[in-house]
Design a protein around this motif. Structure first.
Motif, PDB file in Angstrom:
ATOM      1  N   SER B  82       0.646  -1.383   0.056  1.00  0.00           N
ATOM      2  CA  SER B  82       0.032  -0.113  -0.078  1.00  0.00           C
ATOM      3  C   SER B  82       0.958   1.469   0.015  1.00  0.00           C
ATOM      4  O   SER B  82       0.454   2.165  -0.550  1.00  0.00           O
ATOM      5  N   ASP B  86       0.281   4.412  -2.163  1.00  0.00           N
ATOM      6  CA  ASP B  86       0.180   6.077  -1.577  1.00  0.00           C
ATOM      7  C   ASP B  86       1.053   7.033  -2.192  1.00  0.00           C
ATOM      8  O   ASP B  86       0.815   8.218  -2.095  1.00  0.00           O
ATOM      9  N   SER B 113      -9.071   9.263   0.616  1.00  0.00           N
ATOM     10  CA  SER B 113     -10.086   8.109   0.820  1.00  0.00           C
ATOM     11  C   SER B 113      -9.836   7.246  -0.450  1.00  0.00           C
ATOM     12  O   SER B 113      -9.945   5.855  -0.291  1.00  0.00           O
ATOM     13  N   ASP B 116      -6.450   5.532  -0.448  1.00  0.00           N
ATOM     14  CA  ASP B 116      -6.324   4.457   0.573  1.00  0.00           C
ATOM     15  C   ASP B 116      -7.147   3.220  -0.004  1.00  0.00           C
ATOM     16  O   ASP B 116      -6.782   2.095   0.311  1.00  0.00           O
ATOM     17  N   THR B 131       1.495   1.448   4.184  1.00  0.00           N
ATOM     18  CA  THR B 131       1.553   2.802   4.277  1.00  0.00           C
ATOM     19  C   THR B 131       1.940   3.224   5.794  1.00  0.00           C
ATOM     20  O   THR B 131       1.299   2.658   6.607  1.00  0.00           O
TER      21      THR B 131
END
Lengths: 364, 269
Positions: B82, B86, B113, B116, B131
């Motif tokens: 992730s 990001d 969001s 994410d 992240t």
């Protein structure tokens, strides 16, 4: 002022003004017009202007003196760590700023004062100076040649051969002293250029690779594909604590021992020999460029290129660090690495090739 | 029992026993199986993955494939984690405008969001760097800046310049300037090694050292004084020489011309 000026160099303006200009032009249209008539400056004819100029020059010199005093005062009184904000320079060292400004003003005012003085007060009368022949006249030259011949005959240089020959011998030997002094450039490097700290390692007593960041030995699984790690030699017989920054000769040693550790997927490694020197795709290359010895670690993890910032030599680390661009003459030397009983990466010996720039006796 | 026993050689007996056994195992499974799995489909994480998958299909799949498996135009995203999403989407580098030597940063078009959600989807494809949270990339140590400076000069300055001003690489690639880069993105870049930057995983550069580097880069960009005056981009002798020759020498020439152009003669000609 014009005792050495011939008549034809004098200003022609008066003749033209009297109406005889046409005749003169027909005579010689390319005649040297000579100097224009001298024009006085304001300071030459007005005593008050001259006084004012004198005051201005003195003022510039006084400002210079004050600036020098200011330089000394700032050197003594301003703390070297003091940071001040000055527009448009931003946050700068107060001491640097004060020293630079005062010294700059002191020097500038001397220069400006001298220029102003020369322009306004020193004599500005034009003074032509005729060139003359450099050659001496025939009589003087004949005299000198005569004197030389007499001197040569009186010294007996041609007759007394022993003196002549020993003089030539002594003159020939004198430069040898200078040649001997070149020995001070030595001592000869002997094997120093061929070996590094890693040469202390043997297959029975290998040296661990120590991470420059953490000062810890590393295992192969610590080195991820696409990562870049710098390493130095760990403990050896010669350095029981390993190479430490506190060592007196740290800079000298790291300039040869520094390693780049990278990991490439084993089937992306094009050079089989290079892959064999590594451990499961972990390769250890010298960090020192083979051109003039800059530290080279601009590593691009997707292309596997390492670029030297000094002269743009580019090495393909997936192909035995082959030179693909730039002035470097040799690939980066690679250090053979294996793992020890505890799984740490170790070097069982030194580099196969000397690290750093080429030298005369470099072994291929 | 006798009746049952009498029929044990019936042709269908084996089938009946099999059915009973299957029913018993199914029942036991339903009783003992972990309850989370059954509920996962309605959890926030799962919803984020679904939402991320939808955004991914629209914004990313043309290059990276519908399931992040990669294609000829984009690498596989299995295992990038992730943190990589990001960083790449958060700095506007992804989605890329066009292929090239290097994908430059640009205005980010996604909300945090959305990012994410996509990060959750890509993380679900395979384990990778996660992240970081704010306390992971923020150092509280007082000597972090000086230690970070040392680590920066060892690991980063060769490409990003001693002051983090960036520099050129081969064939049109470059190390970007670190000024005004979000601390989170600096941390993620070290974790994941975006594009041609090598990664600095926790195994060779622990979290604490990354924090120190982030602290140094932020200090260098925002607060570090410049004792010599104008930094001229902190690019070293090239800009300094250019400034000296063009501006410094230019001023001197201008002064010389001004001096010569103003006569001191009483009668101005």
């Amino acid at each position: 002022m014009s005792h050495d000026m011939s008549d034809d160099k004098l200003p022609q303006a008066h003749a033209a003004g009297e109406g005889h200009g046409e005749a003169a032009v027909a005579d010689n249209p390319f005649a040297d017009p000579g100097l224009p008539p001298h024009e006085p400056r304001r300071t030459d004819i007005d005593e008050r202007a001259a006084k004012r100029a004198e005051r201005q020059v003195s003022l510039l010199f006084i400002v210079s003196m004050l600036a020098t005093v200011g330089f000394i005062a700032s050197y003594v009184s301003i703390d070297a760590d003091r940071i001040v904000y000055i527009f448009p320079l931003g946050h700068i060292s107060a001491l640097n700023f004060a020293l630079g400004m005062t010294l700059g003003v002191a020097l500038f005012c001397i220069g400006a004062g001298a220029v102003h003085w020369a322009r306004t007060l020193m004599s500005d009368v034009e003074l032509p100076a005729e060139r003359h022949a450099i050659e001496a006249d025939d009589e003087t030259r004949a005299d000198v040649i005569e004197q030389f011949k007499t001197g040569a005959a009186e010294s007996g240089f041609g007759r007394r051969k022993m003196i002549r020959n020993t003089l030539i011998g002594s003159m020939a030997l004198v430069p040898l002293s200078g040649v001997m002094l070149l020995r001070d450039l030595g001592p000869l490097p002997e094997k120093k250029l061929d070996v590094t700290g890693w040469n202390e390692a043997t297959p029975n007593a290998p040296i661990r690779l120590v991470n420059m960041n953490t000062n810890e030995p590393m295992k192969a699984e610590d080195i991820a594909v696409g990562s870049l790690t710098f390493a130095k030699p760990g403990p050896s017989a010669l350095r029981p604590a390993g190479l430490q920054e506190s060592d007196e000769d740290f800079q000298e040693a790291i300039a040869k021992d520094a390693l780049m550790l990278i990991r490439i997927q084993p089937n992306d490694i094009k050079d089989a020999d290079s892959a064999a020197l590594g451990f499961e795709g972990v390769l250890a290359y010298s960090k020192i460029c083979t051109h003039v010895g800059c530290p080279i670690s601009l590593y691009e993890q997707q292309t596997h290129h390492a670029l030297c910032p000094c002269h743009q030599s580019t090495f393909d680390l997936s192909d035995g660090a082959r030179v693909i661009f730039g002035p470097a003459g040799h690939p980066l030397p690679q250090l053979k690495i294996v793992t020890d009983a505890s799984g740490y990466l170790v070097a069982p010996g030194g580099f196969e090739h000397p690290v750093g720039p080429s030298f005369w006796e470099r072994s291929e | 029992m006798k009746k049952l026993s009498a029929r044990r050689r019936h042709p269908l007996a084996a089938l009946v026993v099999l059915l009973f056994a299957l029913a018993a195992i199914g029942g036991l499974y339903a009783e003992f199986a972990p309850a989370e799995n059954a509920q996962a489909d309605s959890s926030a994480q799962s919803l984020a993955i679904d939402e991320g998958k939808r955004l991914f299909a629209v914004g990313c799949s043309s290059c990276h494939g519908l399931n992040g498996e990669g294609s000829s135009t984009g690498p596989s995203l299995v295992g990038v984690g992730s943190a990589a999403v990001d960083f790449q989407v958060g700095t506007g580098r992804m989605p890329a405008q066009q292929p090239g030597a290097q994908i430059p940063k640009k205005k980010n078009i996604y909300s945090q969001s959305d990012i994410d959600a996509m990060a959750a989807f890509v993380a679900s494809l395979g384990p990778g760097p996660v992240t970081p949270t704010k306390d992971q990339y923020t150092s509280t140590e007082t000597d972090a800046i000086s230690k970070g400076g040392e680590l920066f000069r060892t690991n980063c300055s060769q490409c990003h310049n001693f002051a983090g001003a960036g520099g050129a690489l081969t064939q049109g690639k470059f190390a970007p300037s670190l000024e005004n880069v979000d601390p989170k993105h600096i941390y993620e870049a070290m974790q994941t090694g975006p594009q041609n930057m090598p990664s600095f995983p926790d195994t060779t550069m622990p979290e604490k050292q990354k924090q120190e580097i982030v602290a140094f880069v932020r200090y260098q960009a925002n607060e570090a004084p410049n004792p010599g005056g104008l930094s001229l981009g902190s690019l070293g002798p090239v800009t300094e020489g250019l400034f000296g020759w063009i501006f410094g020498l230019g001023v001197l020439i201008a002064i010389a011309i001004w001096v010569a152009a103003h006569t001191t003669k009483a009668k101005k000609s």
